[in-house]
Design a protein around this motif. Structure first.
Motif, PDB file in Angstrom:
ATOM      1  N   GLN A 190     -10.198 -14.190   8.689  1.00 29.32           N
ATOM      2  CA  GLN A 190      -9.257 -14.836   9.609  1.00 29.32           C
ATOM      3  C   GLN A 190      -9.827 -16.118  10.195  1.00 29.32           C
ATOM      4  O   GLN A 190      -9.083 -17.064  10.478  1.00 29.32           O
ATOM      5  CB  GLN A 190      -8.879 -13.861  10.728  1.00 29.32           C
ATOM      6  CG  GLN A 190      -7.989 -12.713  10.265  1.00 29.32           C
ATOM      7  CD  GLN A 190      -7.754 -11.694  11.359  1.00 29.32           C
ATOM      8  OE1 GLN A 190      -8.490 -11.647  12.358  1.00 29.32           O
ATOM      9  NE2 GLN A 190      -6.734 -10.853  11.185  1.00 29.32           N
ATOM     10  N   GLU A 191     -11.148 -16.175  10.344  1.00 28.79           N
ATOM     11  CA  GLU A 191     -11.789 -17.382  10.855  1.00 28.79           C
ATOM     12  C   GLU A 191     -11.618 -18.535   9.858  1.00 28.79           C
ATOM     13  O   GLU A 191     -11.371 -19.685  10.255  1.00 28.79           O
ATOM     14  CB  GLU A 191     -13.265 -17.113  11.107  1.00 28.79           C
ATOM     15  CG  GLU A 191     -14.066 -18.304  11.601  1.00 28.79           C
ATOM     16  CD  GLU A 191     -13.602 -18.824  12.956  1.00 28.79           C
ATOM     17  OE1 GLU A 191     -13.922 -19.992  13.280  1.00 28.79           O
ATOM     18  OE2 GLU A 191     -12.908 -18.080  13.686  1.00 28.79           O
ATOM     19  N   GLU A 218     -12.840  -4.160   8.371  1.00 30.44           N
ATOM     20  CA  GLU A 218     -12.391  -4.833   9.593  1.00 30.44           C
ATOM     21  C   GLU A 218     -13.259  -6.055   9.890  1.00 30.44           C
ATOM     22  O   GLU A 218     -12.752  -7.120  10.264  1.00 30.44           O
ATOM     23  CB  GLU A 218     -12.440  -3.855  10.760  1.00 30.44           C
ATOM     24  CG  GLU A 218     -11.865  -4.387  12.057  1.00 30.44           C
ATOM     25  CD  GLU A 218     -10.384  -4.721  11.959  1.00 30.44           C
ATOM     26  OE1 GLU A 218      -9.940  -5.615  12.703  1.00 30.44           O
ATOM     27  OE2 GLU A 218      -9.689  -4.098  11.125  1.00 30.44           O
ATOM     28  N   GLU A 219     -14.564  -5.910   9.685  1.00 33.03           N
ATOM     29  CA  GLU A 219     -15.472  -7.039   9.896  1.00 33.03           C
ATOM     30  C   GLU A 219     -15.174  -8.164   8.907  1.00 33.03           C
ATOM     31  O   GLU A 219     -15.159  -9.350   9.270  1.00 33.03           O
ATOM     32  CB  GLU A 219     -16.921  -6.581   9.752  1.00 33.03           C
ATOM     33  CG  GLU A 219     -17.388  -5.638  10.854  1.00 33.03           C
ATOM     34  CD  GLU A 219     -18.793  -5.129  10.622  1.00 33.03           C
ATOM     35  OE1 GLU A 219     -19.415  -5.534   9.594  1.00 33.03           O
ATOM     36  OE2 GLU A 219     -19.289  -4.329  11.437  1.00 33.03           O
ATOM     37  N   ILE A 226     -11.984  -9.992   9.943  1.00 38.35           N
ATOM     38  CA  ILE A 226     -12.201 -10.927  11.058  1.00 38.35           C
ATOM     39  C   ILE A 226     -12.814 -12.225  10.549  1.00 38.35           C
ATOM     40  O   ILE A 226     -12.401 -13.327  10.952  1.00 38.35           O
ATOM     41  CB  ILE A 226     -13.100 -10.275  12.120  1.00 38.35           C
ATOM     42  CG1 ILE A 226     -12.366  -9.107  12.789  1.00 38.35           C
ATOM     43  CG2 ILE A 226     -13.530 -11.301  13.160  1.00 38.35           C
ATOM     44  CD1 ILE A 226     -13.231  -8.307  13.741  1.00 38.35           C
TER      45      ILE A 226
END
Length: 248
Positions: A119-120, A112-113, A116
């Motif tokens: 996605q950045e 999940e990290e 994220i």
């Protein structure tokens, strides 16, 4: 007693002979039924010992067999012992441990990290596309846009390389931890069943799971035993000790 009723010496011998014959016949019948003389019909002990040592003779000399710490020994060397042996098919057990909630939840947090952060980079890439729409070579802003794209690509590749290293280290730590849990369960089972050596193995009859030569050769090398009694496989006991679902 008159002479007509008094037994003669011949009659006396006949009576004695008849008694002996009856005794011999009884002994013969007892022997034919039991295989042992009637006098040996008593239950004899079947154990040999206790004894401090057993000396076995041979052409190369005598061998003295003793009990050393509960194991049969034939010299003072610790390697000269009769040890019990078992084996465990560890591949499905390790996979079972790693697929458990504790490990899968930990991986989910890591993934999940990483998602994220990924996605950045997608957001930054989309922002550049909006900043330079329909850009063509020769445009005034072409070199500037190219430099920004190249910088973002370099930043992404650097992040991806670092992520793969961290992910690999994270998985290695999980495998090590799962292996430790496996060893702890093996120790418990081995202590309970009084087993000295436990080998990891792949059952000889287990199908190969490879279509490449290198992988197939590795599976050959991992098959410790070419033949082994089924009773030496304690995999099911270890699976139960770990509380994992039974192997299919």
């Amino acid at each position: 007693m008159n002479s007509s009723t008094k037994p003669s010496s011949a009659q006396g011998l006949l009576i004695v002979f008849g008694s002996l014959l009856a005794g011999m016949l009884g002994a013969f019948l007892a022997l034919s039924v039991s295989g042992t003389p009637a006098v040996a019909m008593r239950m004899l002990p079947t154990d040999l010992g206790p004894a401090d040592a057993l000396i076995l003779s041979g052409k190369g000399g005598n061998v003295t067999v003793t009990n050393q710490e509960g194991r049969m020994a034939w010299s003072d060397s610790p390697s000269s012992r009769a040890y019990s042996v078992a084996c465990v098919y560890i591949d499905p057990i390790l996979k079972g441990i790693l697929s458990g909630d504790r490990f899968s939840n930990d991986r989910s947090k890591f993934d999940e990290e990483a998602k994220i952060q990924g996605q950045e980079f997608e957001r930054k890439s989309k922002a550049l596309q909006e900043k330079y729409p329909d850009l063509k070579q020769g445009d005034a802003a072409y070199e500037s846009a190219r430099g920004e794209y190249k910088a973002l690509q370099g930043e992404y590749e650097k992040w991806l390389t670092a992520l793969q290293k961290v992910q690999s280290k994270h998985m290695a730590e999980q495998v090590e931890k799962a292996y430790g849990e496996l060893i702890a369960a093996v120790d418990i089972v081995a202590e309970r069943r009084k087993i000295d050596f436990v080998y990891r193995f792949i059952p000889p009859a287990h199908a190969f799971e490879s279509s490449e030569l290198a992988s197939a050769m590795m599976q050959v090398q991992a098959r410790t035993f070419l033949r082994s009694p089924t009773g030496t496989d304690i995999s099911e006991d270890v699976i139960k000790e770990l509380g994992l679902p039974a192997a299919p």
